[in-house]
Write a protein that holds these residues in place. Structure first.
Motif, PDB file in Angstrom:
ATOM      1  N   ARG A  91      10.724  -8.061   4.808  1.00  0.00           N
ATOM      2  CA  ARG A  91      10.506  -8.398   3.399  1.00  0.00           C
ATOM      3  C   ARG A  91       8.990  -8.425   3.197  1.00  0.00           C
ATOM      4  NH1 ARG A  91      10.064 -12.914  -0.165  1.00  0.00           N
ATOM      5  NH2 ARG A  91      11.278 -12.625  -2.073  1.00  0.00           N
ATOM      6  N   VAL A  92       8.516  -7.457   2.420  1.00  0.00           N
ATOM      7  CA  VAL A  92       7.081  -7.183   2.358  1.00  0.00           C
ATOM      8  C   VAL A  92       6.544  -7.439   0.961  1.00  0.00           C
ATOM      9  CG1 VAL A  92       5.315  -5.403   2.632  1.00  0.00           C
ATOM     10  CG2 VAL A  92       7.289  -5.441   4.173  1.00  0.00           C
ATOM     11  N   ARG A  93       5.435  -8.149   0.907  1.00  0.00           N
ATOM     12  CA  ARG A  93       4.684  -8.283  -0.341  1.00  0.00           C
ATOM     13  C   ARG A  93       3.651  -7.165  -0.355  1.00  0.00           C
ATOM     14  NH1 ARG A  93       5.508 -13.089  -3.008  1.00  0.00           N
ATOM     15  NH2 ARG A  93       6.756 -14.581  -1.815  1.00  0.00           N
ATOM     16  N   THR A  94       3.798  -6.252  -1.300  1.00  0.00           N
ATOM     17  CA  THR A  94       2.890  -5.115  -1.332  1.00  0.00           C
ATOM     18  C   THR A  94       1.618  -5.461  -2.116  1.00  0.00           C
ATOM     19  OG1 THR A  94       3.951  -4.215  -3.310  1.00  0.00           O
ATOM     20  CG2 THR A  94       4.785  -3.485  -1.170  1.00  0.00           C
ATOM     21  N   ILE A  95       0.579  -4.714  -1.869  1.00  0.00           N
ATOM     22  CA  ILE A  95      -0.689  -4.930  -2.567  1.00  0.00           C
ATOM     23  C   ILE A  95      -0.557  -4.385  -3.983  1.00  0.00           C
ATOM     24  CG2 ILE A  95      -3.141  -4.394  -2.625  1.00  0.00           C
ATOM     25  CD1 ILE A  95      -2.957  -4.027   0.433  1.00  0.00           C
ATOM     26  N   GLY A  96      -0.652  -5.294  -4.953  1.00  0.00           N
ATOM     27  CA  GLY A  96      -0.589  -4.873  -6.346  1.00  0.00           C
ATOM     28  C   GLY A  96       0.772  -4.406  -6.810  1.00  0.00           C
ATOM     29  N   GLY A  97       1.789  -4.669  -6.006  1.00  0.00           N
ATOM     30  CA  GLY A  97       3.126  -4.202  -6.355  1.00  0.00           C
ATOM     31  C   GLY A  97       4.183  -5.254  -6.092  1.00  0.00           C
ATOM     32  N   PRO A  98       5.439  -4.848  -6.094  1.00  0.00           N
ATOM     33  CA  PRO A  98       6.522  -5.818  -5.943  1.00  0.00           C
ATOM     34  C   PRO A  98       6.757  -6.245  -4.495  1.00  0.00           C
ATOM     35  CG  PRO A  98       7.415  -3.613  -6.101  1.00  0.00           C
ATOM     36  CD  PRO A  98       5.932  -3.480  -6.272  1.00  0.00           C
ATOM     37  N   VAL A  99       7.603  -7.248  -4.348  1.00  0.00           N
ATOM     38  CA  VAL A  99       8.120  -7.618  -3.038  1.00  0.00           C
ATOM     39  C   VAL A  99       9.312  -6.699  -2.748  1.00  0.00           C
ATOM     40  CG1 VAL A  99       9.179  -9.434  -1.661  1.00  0.00           C
ATOM     41  CG2 VAL A  99       7.389  -9.998  -3.337  1.00  0.00           C
ATOM     42  N   ILE A 100       9.311  -6.085  -1.599  1.00  0.00           N
ATOM     43  CA  ILE A 100      10.362  -5.121  -1.281  1.00  0.00           C
ATOM     44  C   ILE A 100      10.951  -5.427   0.089  1.00  0.00           C
ATOM     45  CG2 ILE A 100       9.330  -3.284  -2.679  1.00  0.00           C
ATOM     46  CD1 ILE A 100       8.225  -2.064  -0.100  1.00  0.00           C
ATOM     47  N   ARG A 101      12.159  -4.953   0.291  1.00  0.00           N
ATOM     48  CA  ARG A 101      12.801  -5.009   1.604  1.00  0.00           C
ATOM     49  C   ARG A 101      12.891  -3.590   2.134  1.00  0.00           C
ATOM     50  NH1 ARG A 101      15.627  -9.799   2.787  1.00  0.00           N
ATOM     51  NH2 ARG A 101      16.816  -8.644   4.353  1.00  0.00           N
TER      52      ARG A 101
ATOM     53  N   VAL B 116       5.433  -2.473  11.181  1.00  0.00           N
ATOM     54  CA  VAL B 116       5.414  -2.225   9.739  1.00  0.00           C
ATOM     55  C   VAL B 116       4.000  -1.825   9.334  1.00  0.00           C
ATOM     56  CG1 VAL B 116       5.923  -3.189   7.461  1.00  0.00           C
ATOM     57  CG2 VAL B 116       7.210  -3.963   9.458  1.00  0.00           C
ATOM     58  N   SER B 117       3.890  -0.769   8.541  1.00  0.00           N
ATOM     59  CA  SER B 117       2.563  -0.302   8.137  1.00  0.00           C
ATOM     60  C   SER B 117       2.596   0.187   6.696  1.00  0.00           C
ATOM     61  CB  SER B 117       2.098   0.827   9.057  1.00  0.00           C
ATOM     62  OG  SER B 117       2.974   1.927   8.970  1.00  0.00           O
ATOM     63  N   GLY B 118       1.398   0.353   6.127  1.00  0.00           N
ATOM     64  CA  GLY B 118       1.305   0.865   4.768  1.00  0.00           C
ATOM     65  C   GLY B 118       0.675  -0.127   3.818  1.00  0.00           C
ATOM     66  N   ASN B 119       1.160  -0.134   2.592  1.00  0.00           N
ATOM     67  CA  ASN B 119       0.621  -0.940   1.504  1.00  0.00           C
ATOM     68  C   ASN B 119       1.118  -2.388   1.601  1.00  0.00           C
ATOM     69  OD1 ASN B 119      -0.741  -1.485  -0.919  1.00  0.00           O
ATOM     70  ND2 ASN B 119       1.115  -1.118  -2.108  1.00  0.00           N
ATOM     71  N   ILE B 120       0.561  -3.120   2.567  1.00  0.00           N
ATOM     72  CA  ILE B 120       1.063  -4.460   2.868  1.00  0.00           C
ATOM     73  C   ILE B 120       0.038  -5.516   2.503  1.00  0.00           C
ATOM     74  CG2 ILE B 120       1.882  -6.001   4.686  1.00  0.00           C
ATOM     75  CD1 ILE B 120       2.580  -3.452   6.294  1.00  0.00           C
ATOM     76  N   PHE B 121       0.452  -6.494   1.704  1.00  0.00           N
ATOM     77  CA  PHE B 121      -0.361  -7.692   1.496  1.00  0.00           C
ATOM     78  C   PHE B 121       0.012  -8.737   2.534  1.00  0.00           C
ATOM     79  CE2 PHE B 121      -2.995 -10.689  -0.530  1.00  0.00           C
ATOM     80  CZ  PHE B 121      -2.313 -11.883  -0.569  1.00  0.00           C
ATOM     81  N   SER B 122       1.309  -8.942   2.683  1.00  0.00           N
ATOM     82  CA  SER B 122       1.815  -9.848   3.715  1.00  0.00           C
ATOM     83  C   SER B 122       3.295  -9.563   3.944  1.00  0.00           C
ATOM     84  CB  SER B 122       1.620 -11.306   3.329  1.00  0.00           C
ATOM     85  OG  SER B 122       2.380 -11.627   2.177  1.00  0.00           O
ATOM     86  N   ILE B 123       3.798 -10.068   5.052  1.00  0.00           N
ATOM     87  CA  ILE B 123       5.221  -9.921   5.378  1.00  0.00           C
ATOM     88  C   ILE B 123       5.852 -11.308   5.396  1.00  0.00           C
ATOM     89  CG2 ILE B 123       6.891  -9.112   7.059  1.00  0.00           C
ATOM     90  CD1 ILE B 123       4.846  -7.070   8.008  1.00  0.00           C
ATOM     91  N   ASP B 124       6.806 -11.523   4.480  1.00  0.00           N
ATOM     92  CA  ASP B 124       7.445 -12.826   4.393  1.00  0.00           C
ATOM     93  C   ASP B 124       8.357 -13.091   5.584  1.00  0.00           C
ATOM     94  OD1 ASP B 124       7.931 -12.991   0.766  1.00  0.00           O
ATOM     95  OD2 ASP B 124       6.176 -13.293   2.043  1.00  0.00           O
ATOM     96  N   ALA B 125       9.125 -12.104   5.954  1.00  0.00           N
ATOM     97  CA  ALA B 125      10.112 -12.294   7.006  1.00  0.00           C
ATOM     98  C   ALA B 125      10.457 -10.961   7.644  1.00  0.00           C
ATOM     99  CB  ALA B 125      11.379 -12.938   6.446  1.00  0.00           C
TER     100      ALA B 125
END
Length: 120
Positions: A98-108, A24-33
């Motif tokens: 399930r990704v927490r984006t930097i400055g954005g929403p949590v997305i799948r 997984v790459s890109g605008n990632i703050f953290s990955i929940d699962a």
């Protein structure tokens, strides 16, 4: 934007092994699962294995004892080690995160899928 790329699929003989990777790459703050799903022809997509950030794991009954999911958190990568493969494991395998984006929403997000074929 977040990208998911799977690799490692292919052809294996019954009782053989394969290892799938999901990066997984890109605008990632953290990955929940992260998780692996599969879809065989004419069938619904089903959960194969799931691993949240605390490292606990969930497996479909059909793969317990044969498949292992694990993560390299530093590399934002998950793996699915598949041993003792059976013809019924044949399917397209998809990675989900399930990704927490930097400055954005949590997305799948989903990968494009990788084909696994088990046949002699």
């Amino acid at each position: 934007q977040v990208q998911v790329v799977e690799s490692g699929g292919g052809l294996a003989q019954p009782e053989g092994s394969l290892r799938l990777s999901c990066a997984v790459s890109g605008n990632i703050f953290s990955i929940d699962a992260m998780g692996w799903y599969r879809q065989a022809p004419g069938m619904q997509r089903e959960l194969v294995a799931h691993i949240p950030s605390d490292g606990t794991t969930i497996y479909a009954d059909s793969v317990k004892g044969r498949f292992t999911i694990f993560r390299d958190i530093a590399k934002n990568t998950a793996y699915l080690q598949m041993n003792s493969l059976k013809p019924e494991d044949t399917a397209v395998y998809y990675c989900n995160a399930r990704v927490r984006t930097i400055g954005g929403p949590v997305i799948r997000v989903w990968g494009q899928g990788t084909q696994v074929t088990v046949s002699s």
